[in-house]
Design an enzyme around this catalytic site. Structure first.
Site, PDB file in Angstrom:
ATOM      1  N   SER A   1      41.441 -26.782  72.399  1.00 21.13           N
ATOM      2  CA  SER A   1      40.393 -26.794  71.366  1.00 21.13           C
ATOM      3  C   SER A   1      40.250 -28.096  70.581  1.00 21.13           C
ATOM      4  CB  SER A   1      40.625 -25.647  70.381  1.00 21.13           C
ATOM      5  OG  SER A   1      40.230 -24.435  70.950  1.00 21.13           O
TER       6      SER A   1
ATOM      7  N   SER B 294      37.385 -24.923  70.596  1.00 23.78           N
ATOM      8  CA  SER B 294      36.828 -24.276  69.424  1.00 23.78           C
ATOM      9  C   SER B 294      36.549 -25.245  68.274  1.00 23.78           C
ATOM     10  CB  SER B 294      37.789 -23.196  68.937  1.00 23.78           C
ATOM     11  OG  SER B 294      38.999 -23.772  68.457  1.00 23.78           O
TER      12      SER B 294
ATOM     13  N   LYS C  34      38.596 -28.777  59.916  1.00 21.91           N
ATOM     14  CA  LYS C  34      38.207 -27.553  60.619  1.00 21.91           C
ATOM     15  C   LYS C  34      38.396 -26.388  59.654  1.00 21.91           C
ATOM     16  CE  LYS C  34      39.173 -25.096  64.982  1.00 21.91           C
ATOM     17  NZ  LYS C  34      39.995 -25.061  66.201  1.00 21.91           N
TER      18      LYS C  34
END
Lengths: 97, 486
Positions: free
Chosen positions: B177, B153, B78
């Site tokens: 997330s 997210s 990420k």
């Protein structure tokens, strides 16, 4: 108790947050913020007298590490991450006339 | 060659048996990314050269007989984990050109375990969002149905794993997330206990809630990755000092005798019928494996979204104060004076959702409102944690849905922030209480994956992983892949 964000409150909060809310966005931003406040206002109905506020999920003591230097001095490299710099300094528009 | 959906164990055997080299494996994924990612937008940065040079070095080690569970496994990170010399954007214009001088501890731990990083995955700006539509680098699409969101997210990480564009990926989870995008994309994703994985070098959103974890195809893969990511770290004083359990061994524990809690009130209003059915099927499946179910109550659970949307924005408003256009990150053009520099750099550098949360958080922390909002939310947080601790006197873990619905359409919730926030209704409480929680695939509805969640006591990641692993021995939801996908 249901607080609402009005124009003076929005101005004060935006100033504290170092953000500005342009005229054409004001109503939309106020509506969105007040929708969030409506969501969180439900908390006010709960009786929490005697409950200790919880700032952190684990009630552990902060561990301390030994007082030893583990990294070298990066102060020469750090200013290079700035949008504008000279020598060891971050440059900003003139503050003192 | 169709190895993009293979397990780590299968790839391990192929690499060790010299059926494939790390370079060949890396080239395979890079070519899939080049060919397929333009339609998903799951990567912000693809590191072709770096990945291939790492792979070449690992091939030498493999030739020399070196062996390690993750040696040569291609993963994605990420884009919120700092990577030395490689831009780390947090999905924001504010950090679009930021190249950190160091690796995050999680990144360094994975590199030390021998993974090959293919690139950095798209995300909602500063991890604020549940659909990956808040990224400066554009929305990510769900490989199961490209008119749907992948969740957020960590939406880029989820889409990349589900689309076979990496073996697994890292995510971060502040209110769901890791788990919500795992549910939307058919993955197994675990948010460990708060403090289990170091937060050092992970760009901060809400520091008392943020936690990193793996997003993978199975509990077995997730266990291997978590073992590598987790552990004490002197650089993060909130990181736990206890040693890491051998998750990949402990997942073989049988389920017999395990008591699993069910909260009836969470299965009522707002839950889609297909997820309620999948929940019931899963319950029966786990019962067959030897688990018993106990009805429990979490009295204050319905206040978790409210408490979260005070605490998380409050912490975010403090964390994001550092982006002032002076020391690093975006600076506006031709500032008239210092005040203009601050205001315009922040106004132009942050997206709408980030600004909205900064304003809410600033309000909650401001004089006159602090006690009514922030302190009250912290008190409610303690009540929510207390409910869980009490429940864990009776049960070993709690089964809930991960999300109220399957993946929703792009644009469906963008005009209504509160509707978007309610997506996280089942996931937020684990962050508030600092508990480990895992989402795993447990059904399909109209071609979209369904995810369910297990929440456990502090540091009982192994219990959650083993329960899901046992479930995955008798189900094949985790083996299903997008059909209309290359």
């Amino acid at each position: 108790m249901g607080h609402q964000i009005d124009d003076p409150t929005l101005d004060r909060v935006a100033q504290l947050a170092q953000l500005s809310v342009p005229g054409q966005d004001r109503e939309a931003v106020k509506t969105a913020l007040n929708d969030v406040l409506t969501l969180v206002n439900g908390l006010q109905s709960l009786d929490t007298s005697g409950v200790e506020p919880m700032a952190h999920p684990l009630s552990i003591q902060q561990p301390l590490r030994s007082d030893q230097v583990t990294e070298s001095d990066h102060s020469g490299a750090i200013p290079h991450f700035a949008p504008s710099h000279a020598d060891h300094y971050f440059l900003v528009p003139r503050v003192i006339e | 060659m169709s190895i993009e959906f293979d397990s780590i164990q299968t790839l391990r055997e192929a690499l060790d048996g010299k059926a494939i080299s790390a370079t060949e494996l890396t080239k395979h994924f890079l070519s899939r990314i080049d060919q397929l990612d333009p339609s998903l937008n799951s990567y912000i940065t693809v590191e072709h050269e770096r990945a291939l040079s790492t792979a070449a070095a690992i091939d030498k080690k493999l030739m020399a007989g070196e062996r390690a569970t993750l040696l040569g496994i291609p993963i994605a990170e990420k884009d919120i984990f700092c990577t030395e010399g490689v831009r780390t954007t947090a999905g924001s214009k504010m950090l679009a050109e930021y190249r950190p001088p160091f690796d995050s501890t999680a990144t360094a731990n994975l590199a030390a375990a021998g993974v090959i990083r293919l690139g950095k995955c798209n995300l909602d700006e500063f991890a604020m969002g549940s659909s990956n539509e808040n990224s400066y680098f554009g929305a990510v699409k769900n490989p199961w149905n490209q008119e749907r969101v992948p969740g957020g997210s960590s939406g880029g990480s989820a889409a990349a794993v589900a689309g076979g564009l990496c073996v697994a990926a890292t995510g971060t989870d502040t209110g769901g997330s890791i788990r919500q995008p795992s549910a939307f994309c058919g993955l197994t994703g675990i948010k460990p206990t708060y403090g289990r994985v170091s937060r050092w070098g992970m760009i901060a959103f809400a520091s008392s809630l943020d936690q990193a974890g793996p997003m993978a195809r199975s509990a077995a893969d997730a266990a291997l990755l978590l073992e590598a990511m987790a552990g004490p770290d002197e650089k993060d004083s909130s990181c736990l000092t206890v040693s890491v359990d051998p998750y990949s061994t402990l997942i073989r524990q049988p389920l017999e005798g395990m008591r699993i809690g069910i909260v009836r009130s969470l299965l009522a209003e707002g839950l889609s019928e297909s997820i309620a059915e999948a929940f019931e099927d899963c319950r029966k499946g786990l019962e067959k494996l030897g688990a018993t179910f106990v009805e429990i109550e979490l009295m204050h659970h319905h206040h978790s979204v409210g408490a979260y949307y005070v605490i998380a924005p409050a912490e975010a408003s403090a964390n994001l104060a550092r982006y002032d256009g002076v020391r690093f990150g975006y600076r506006c053009e031709d500032p008239a004076d210092l005040q203009d520099l601050y205001l315009r750099s922040r106004n132009e550098g942050f997206g709408d959702e980030v600004k909205r949360r900064i304003l809410v958080g600033t309000f909650a922390l401001s004089a006159g409102y602090y006690d009514a909002y922030y302190k009250q939310a912290q008190r409610v947080r303690r009540l929510i944690q207390g409910d869980f601790l009490q429940a864990f006197d009776q049960v070993d873990m709690i089964l809930t849905p991960t999300t109220p619905t399957t993946a929703f359409s792009l644009g469906e919730n963008t005009e209504d922030p509160v509707a978007m926030y309610l997506q996280d209704i089942y996931t937020i409480s684990a962050n508030l209480a600092g508990l480990p929680a895992i989402s795993f695939p447990a059904g399909m509805s109209l071609g979209l994956p369904i995810g369910l969640q297990l929440v456990g006591p502090h540091l009982k990641e192994a219990t959650l992983l083993s329960c899901v692993h046992q479930f995955q021995q008798v189900t094949d939801w985790h083996h299903q892949h997008p059909r209309n996908w290359a």
